[in-house]
Design a protein around this motif. Structure first.
Motif, PDB file in Angstrom:
ATOM      1  N   LEU A 221      25.500 108.398  14.382  1.00  0.00           N
ATOM      2  CA  LEU A 221      25.709 109.618  15.170  1.00  0.00           C
ATOM      3  C   LEU A 221      25.243 109.518  16.618  1.00  0.00           C
ATOM      4  O   LEU A 221      25.998 109.916  17.523  1.00  0.00           O
ATOM      5  CB  LEU A 221      25.021 110.798  14.464  1.00  0.00           C
TER       6      LEU A 221
ATOM      7  N   GLN B  38      26.490 107.387   8.503  1.00  0.00           N
ATOM      8  CA  GLN B  38      26.950 108.354   9.495  1.00  0.00           C
ATOM      9  C   GLN B  38      25.794 108.923  10.291  1.00  0.00           C
ATOM     10  O   GLN B  38      25.927 109.156  11.496  1.00  0.00           O
ATOM     11  CB  GLN B  38      27.729 109.474   8.795  1.00  0.00           C
ATOM     12  N   ASN B  39      24.642 109.148   9.650  1.00  0.00           N
ATOM     13  CA  ASN B  39      23.465 109.635  10.372  1.00  0.00           C
ATOM     14  C   ASN B  39      23.024 108.649  11.438  1.00  0.00           C
ATOM     15  O   ASN B  39      22.708 109.039  12.565  1.00  0.00           O
ATOM     16  CB  ASN B  39      22.320 109.888   9.389  1.00  0.00           C
TER      17      ASN B  39
ATOM     18  N   ARG C 120      23.934 110.274   0.718  1.00  0.00           N
ATOM     19  CA  ARG C 120      23.464 111.369   1.550  1.00  0.00           C
ATOM     20  C   ARG C 120      21.947 111.522   1.371  1.00  0.00           C
ATOM     21  O   ARG C 120      21.372 111.004   0.415  1.00  0.00           O
ATOM     22  CB  ARG C 120      24.204 112.658   1.195  1.00  0.00           C
TER      23      ARG C 120
ATOM     24  N   ARG D  38      34.028 104.487  16.965  1.00  0.00           N
ATOM     25  CA  ARG D  38      33.582 104.617  15.584  1.00  0.00           C
ATOM     26  C   ARG D  38      33.325 103.255  14.942  1.00  0.00           C
ATOM     27  O   ARG D  38      32.354 103.078  14.209  1.00  0.00           O
ATOM     28  CB  ARG D  38      34.612 105.398  14.768  1.00  0.00           C
TER      29      ARG D  38
ATOM     30  N   GLU E 236      24.773 116.731   5.427  1.00  0.00           N
ATOM     31  CA  GLU E 236      26.179 116.548   5.070  1.00  0.00           C
ATOM     32  C   GLU E 236      26.693 115.142   5.357  1.00  0.00           C
ATOM     33  O   GLU E 236      27.807 114.795   4.956  1.00  0.00           O
ATOM     34  CB  GLU E 236      27.057 117.571   5.822  1.00  0.00           C
ATOM     35  N   LEU E 237      25.900 114.337   6.063  1.00  0.00           N
ATOM     36  CA  LEU E 237      26.341 112.998   6.464  1.00  0.00           C
ATOM     37  C   LEU E 237      25.688 111.932   5.601  1.00  0.00           C
ATOM     38  O   LEU E 237      24.570 112.105   5.111  1.00  0.00           O
ATOM     39  CB  LEU E 237      25.995 112.742   7.933  1.00  0.00           C
ATOM     40  N   THR E 238      26.361 110.819   5.430  1.00  0.00           N
ATOM     41  CA  THR E 238      25.775 109.678   4.726  1.00  0.00           C
ATOM     42  C   THR E 238      24.733 109.007   5.617  1.00  0.00           C
ATOM     43  O   THR E 238      24.624 109.309   6.814  1.00  0.00           O
ATOM     44  CB  THR E 238      26.857 108.646   4.374  1.00  0.00           C
TER      45      THR E 238
ATOM     46  N   ARG F 250      17.969 105.375  12.778  1.00  0.00           N
ATOM     47  CA  ARG F 250      18.695 106.248  13.707  1.00  0.00           C
ATOM     48  C   ARG F 250      17.966 106.361  15.046  1.00  0.00           C
ATOM     49  O   ARG F 250      18.587 106.370  16.109  1.00  0.00           O
ATOM     50  CB  ARG F 250      18.868 107.640  13.095  1.00  0.00           C
TER      51      ARG F 250
END
Length: 244
Positions: free
Chosen positions: A105, A101-102, A137, A114, A96-98, A153
Motif C-alpha cells: 500500500l 496488499q498491506n 488477512r 502494482r 480488509e487487505l491481505t 510495511r
C-alpha cells in the motif's frame, strides 16, 4: 555528519497539561536511539511530533532535511510516505487487505506500479519471515506475525528514518525479541535511522544509545548501550572530559 532528525526546544500541551516542555534531540544516519521513560512522561508525544503526526506548539523539528514546522499537513503526509516509516504498538494493518496488499500500500500511494509494489512487498515479507502469509488477512495471523507484517510495511519504502512506538508492547517476550532482531538487522543493513519508544529494557538494549524522557523533558546525559561505549548526550557521543 548531518543529522537525520534534529529537534530543538520542542513543546506540546494538551489543554492545560504540558506533555513536552522543551525537548532537544538529534539522531544521525544509521543510529538506533531508544527513547525511554515512565508512562505519561511524554515519550510517545515526542515521537508523534517528530513523525509529523502531531504538530508541536513550539520549537523546531527537521527530519530528512525537511523542517516540519514550516510545512503543511499535505507536505508532512508526503514526507511520511517517502522518508518516514511508522510502526505502532498494534500495527494498524488494514483489516480488509491481505498481508501482501498491506505492505504494498505505501508504494501504491506514492505512484508505484502494482507489479513493482507487489514484488517489493513480497521481498520485505520474506525478510520478516512471513512471506508464506502473503495472502492472509490480519485476522488470520497471530499478533507477532501481524506485527512483522506491519514492520515490513513501515520499511518497504526504505525510509530515512523508522519511528517505532512501543512496537513490542502487545507481544510476548519471545515474539518481541524476534521482531526487534529483525527490525534491527534490516535497519542496520540499509543505514536506516531508528527512533524507538519503549519502556522495556530488553527492547532498549537493541539501541546504540538511550534518551530518557521524564515529565516532558530529556533528563540526564543519555546512556550509550553496551559496555565500554563512549558517553553520550542527546546529540551523540561526547569525548572524555567534554561537557555534556
Amino acid at each position: 555528519m548531518t543529522a537525520v532528525v534534529h529537534a530543538t526546544g520542542v513543546q506540546k500541551s494538551f489543554g492545560n497539561h504540558p506533555a513536552l516542555r522543551g525537548v532537544d534531540l538529534l539522531a544521525r544516519p544509521g543510529e538506533i536511539v531508544a527513547i525511554t521513560g515512565p508512562s505519561g512522561s511524554g515519550k510517545s508525544t515526542l515521537l508523534h511530533c517528530l513523525a509529523g503526526i502531531v504538530r508541536a506548539d513550539r520549537g523546531s523539528i527537521t527530519v530528512a532535511g525537511h523542517q516540519l514546522d514550516a510545512i503543511g499537513e499535505e507536505e508532512r503526509s508526503k514526507l511520511r510516505r517517502n522518508e518516514i516509516g511508522v510502526l505502532m504498538q498494534f500495527g494498524h494493518l488494514v483489516a480488509e487487505l491481505t498481508a501482501l496488499q498491506n505492505v504494498a500500500l505505501p508504494l501504491l500511494l506514492r505512484g508505484e506500479s502494482r507489479a513493482s509494489a507487489a514484488q517489493r512487498a513480497r521481498t520485505w515479507l520474506d525478510r520478516f519471515a512471513v512471506g508464506d502469509l502473503a495472502d492472509r488477512r490480519p485476522t488470520q495471523v497471530s499478533g507477532g506475525q501481524a506485527q512483522r507484517v506491519a514492520a515490513a510495511r513501515a520499511l518497504v519504502t526504505e525510509p530515512a528514518v523508522l519511528m517505532a512506538d512501543e512496537p513490542t508492547g502487545a507481544l510476548d517476550s519471545l515474539a518481541g525479541e524476534e521482531l526487534m532482531a529483525q527490525v534491527t538487522l534490516a535497519a542496520r543493513a540499509r543505514g536506516t535511522t531508528v527512533l524507538l519508544v519503549t519502556h522495556d529494557a530488553r527492547v532498549a538494549a537493541h539501541a546504540d544509545r538511550e534518551v530518557v524522557v521524564r515529565d516532558g523533558l530529556v533528563v540526564g546525559p543519555p546512556r550509550a548501550r553496551g559496555a565500554g561505549g563512549p558517553s553520550v548526550t542527546a546529540e551523540g557521543p561526547v569525548a572524555p572530559g567534554s561537557p555534556a
